[in-house]
Write a protein that holds these residues in place. Sequence first.
Motif, short mmCIF file in Angstrom:
data_model
loop_
_atom_site.label_atom_id
_atom_site.label_comp_id
_atom_site.label_asym_id
_atom_site.label_seq_id
_atom_site.Cartn_x
_atom_site.Cartn_y
_atom_site.Cartn_z
N HIS A 152 47.83 15.37 -0.32
CA HIS A 152 49.03 14.37 0.28
C HIS A 152 50.26 15.87 1.03
N TYR B 133 51.63 16.19 3.69
CA TYR B 133 53.15 16.48 4.21
C TYR B 133 54.32 16.72 2.45
N VAL B 134 53.55 16.05 1.78
CA VAL B 134 54.07 16.41 0.24
C VAL B 134 53.86 17.88 0.21
N LYS C 246 55.57 12.77 -11.24
CA LYS C 246 56.85 12.33 -9.65
C LYS C 246 57.16 11.11 -10.35
N PRO C 247 58.84 10.78 -10.25
CA PRO C 247 59.08 11.39 -9.00
C PRO C 247 59.78 13.05 -9.47
N PHE C 248 59.64 13.98 -8.57
CA PHE C 248 61.40 15.48 -9.38
C PHE C 248 61.55 15.69 -7.61
N LEU D 63 62.21 12.60 7.01
CA LEU D 63 61.21 12.00 6.10
C LEU D 63 59.96 11.09 6.24
N GLU E 209 57.72 11.59 8.44
CA GLU E 209 56.64 12.64 8.00
C GLU E 209 56.81 13.83 9.15
N ILE F 130 65.10 17.28 -1.18
CA ILE F 130 63.57 16.13 -1.41
C ILE F 130 63.50 16.13 -3.15
N VAL F 131 62.47 15.24 -2.68
CA VAL F 131 62.44 14.41 -3.50
C VAL F 131 60.29 14.18 -3.72
N VAL F 132 59.70 14.43 -4.70
CA VAL F 132 58.19 14.13 -4.76
C VAL F 132 57.70 12.58 -5.43
N SER F 133 57.38 11.47 -4.68
CA SER F 133 57.14 10.06 -5.62
C SER F 133 55.48 10.31 -5.35
N GLU F 134 55.39 9.45 -6.24
CA GLU F 134 54.16 8.57 -5.45
C GLU F 134 54.23 8.71 -4.14
N ASP F 135 54.80 7.72 -3.70
CA ASP F 135 54.69 7.23 -2.00
C ASP F 135 55.17 8.87 -0.73
N GLY F 136 55.31 9.36 -1.83
CA GLY F 136 55.54 10.34 -0.67
C GLY F 136 56.89 11.33 0.07
N ALA F 137 57.27 12.48 0.03
CA ALA F 137 59.11 12.33 0.07
C ALA F 137 59.99 11.79 0.46
N ALA G 250 66.11 13.04 -2.27
CA ALA G 250 67.44 12.19 -3.70
C ALA G 250 68.74 12.10 -3.09
#
Lengths: 614, 218
Positions: free
Chosen positions: A491, A493-494, A583-585, B97, B100, B136-143, B146
């Motif tokens: 990903h 952007y991530v 995730k999430p972290f 965010l 993006e 910022i939290v990274v999750s499965e859906d992106g950023a 928090a």
Amino acid sequence: MEQSALDQIQSGQREIGLKRLFNEDYNIQEQLFLKAMNSFVDQSRHRLIDRLQHEKSKELLSLWAAFFVFLVSLSFWIMLIRRLQKWGGILSQEIREHHKAEKTANTLERKYQDLFEYANDPILILDPMTYRLLDVNRKAVDLLGYERDELLGLSLNDLILGDDQNSVEQLLKTLCPSNSTVSECTYRHKDGRPFPVEISGRLIDAGDKEVYQCFARDITERRRFQEERLHSQKIEAIGQVADGIAHDFRNALTAISGYNALGQNLLPKRHPALESLKRIDQVINQANGLIRGMLTFSRRQETERQSVELRQLVENSADLFRRILPAAITLEIDVASVQNFQVSADITQLQQVLLNLMINARDAMPDGGTLRISLSPASADRGDGSDTAGWVRIEVSDTGIGMPPEVQARIFEPFFTTKPDEYGTGLGLAMVHNIVSQHGGRVEVRSAVGQGSAFTVLLPPATPDSTQDEIISSRNWKSGAGEMILLAEDHRYVREIMAATLRHVGYEVVQAEDGLALLDRYRAHRDRLRLLIADLDLPGCSGLDALRQLRARGARLPAILITGTDSRDLSDQLDMETLLLRKPFQMATLARLVYSLLHQEARVDDRTHLDRPG
Amino acid sequence: MIGPISIVLVDDHALVRDMLRQRLAQETDMVVLGCESNAQDAVRCCVATRPDVVLLDIDMPGLSAFEGARSIKRQCPGTRLVFLSAFFHDRYIDQALALEATGYLTKNEPPEVVVQAIRQVMTGTVYFSDEVLTRIVVSEDGARLAHAPESRTRLLTERELEMLAYIARGLSKKEIARTVGISVKTVEQHCAHLMEKLAIHDRVELARLAIREGLVEP
């Protein structure tokens, strides 16, 4: 003669008649006699028969009459008995009902008594003429602080503050059985303490006379909530205004700052105007500080919550406090009774609270005195229904001029100040109130003119989550020393955000967008790489497969595998140098983890995000 | 040969816009292709000039900066979005965010930071300040951000949030339709949905909510 004798016999003078008849001529007499007798007998018989018949009729009639009377009597008696039975039943039912009613009345009386006695609101029974208390319940006794016997000798006016007496009297005069009126007034406790009460009442029939039944509800808490709500509304309104002003103000400052920088760049290094332009920078910084202050009232202020150890905060701020205090003021700090108390707070804002309270205390002691800051555990029961068990109490007290009650009532209002215009904006204590409220706490004040003031800030403890955040955000942030990290994440952007974070905290980052790129970048930088961070589900070659290949080639660098969807327990597939981050972290978690792995700290135990081989 | 970094500046405050233009003009590797005062003009300018970076102020009259950014992103995929706001607003950062965006700066930063941010985003990475990065939290859906404020507006879609912001600015449905470039009926549908989700059917209350939630400046 015969005739006269016969008449005599017929007329009832039988003896005389008979004698006269027999004495004179027997034969004739006998015949006559027989004739007479026959006639007499016939007549007598007829008469007798008639009489008998008559008598019989009379007897029958009597008998019938007696029978009739008997029947009537019998009916009467039957009716009477029945009626008596009925009356007896009714009477016994009435007696039963009476007993029942009496019992019900007793029960109701007891219920009423219980209701009266144990009602949650204080109830006062008043004489309508004299306003003397005729009866009070327990709650009234508790509320007013008097003994019941003491209260029964008092008038309502003895319990109400002077200003409210007339209005309450006017209220009572309007009361009638069908009219219940509600009003607010201020009662006085036995110890002299005033408190607000909502009084409602009606005129009721107490049996022998009419009385006022008054409910006096303590509305101290309600008033406090109302005041807080009003204050919040004011703050919200001010926040909106402040937000708008701050927005335009910052834009203006941005332009000034930018042009100032442009001017400085254009001037030669030793140009005399440079000093003035640098002064402008200082003023801009101050103005930005002012904007931050204004934003305290805005919901959109820039806050960063973290777990703050209060004792450390106070001790660390002591130097700053001493600098703002003149020599004539002695600073006492007592933090010994609170050990390791963490609050979830924005440290800058909390310092601002302490600083504002300190400045106020300083200004309240123009001739010097003692300023004391103390920390202590808050008592659970504070007598106002609020639960502050486990909270901490910060008290800033002074021995200054103190404040009268009317000033105390307004000190948290924005723009209220008793200081000269050039010294006070009237925002300091409003800011304190707002910050403390935003942190879930409360601020209170005690003051007496000539004796000084004490501001108490009550704060709840930090939750375990916020403590965890603190560990994350304060430790190991910006702790890198240029170590190279290989980051593989599909990903884009991530990946860019993670890379920016790692660069920001001091690492060098090499990026890979898939598993094959990971292997390729590893080969290119294997000598300098210190850590591998890879998504488990990389396209081309999964993070785990890529790591296995690298391990097979002898790579021993620590690794972090990131997963979002894979909930399998992979601990048996990970070696001792590899952690699984779910995730999430938060970026701060990543930074902390990287630091821990690179510095071989004790293994991180983060139950929420990490899996380690067992 | 790699040319200079082309930039489009968008800010409704002329002072800020001009200052930044002058500051960026001092950098030899940067060229300002256009200066616009609203998002609508910014979209037109970007489509025409295809800049490397567009520096977008967030709170501007007319088309919302985020809607403009979405349009630029769609029409000019190579253009990097850097938002420039007066403050760190959680709601704004979250929206940036979601889009993006490659950067988020506050106007509190000195112009040098703007220059540095532009250079950094041109290297393919992002530029966010410390305060933003840590949260910022990274999750499965992106950023995402928090501890972003939880509120009823979370129930709204991006489009409905945008409609709410326009309503709060006092725009009529016709004006919204004209600004966004959609039909009045569509605007009405969005408004009906958002009112139903928020259980608010009063424009004033909607405006109050939007201000409280930081969707618009008061």
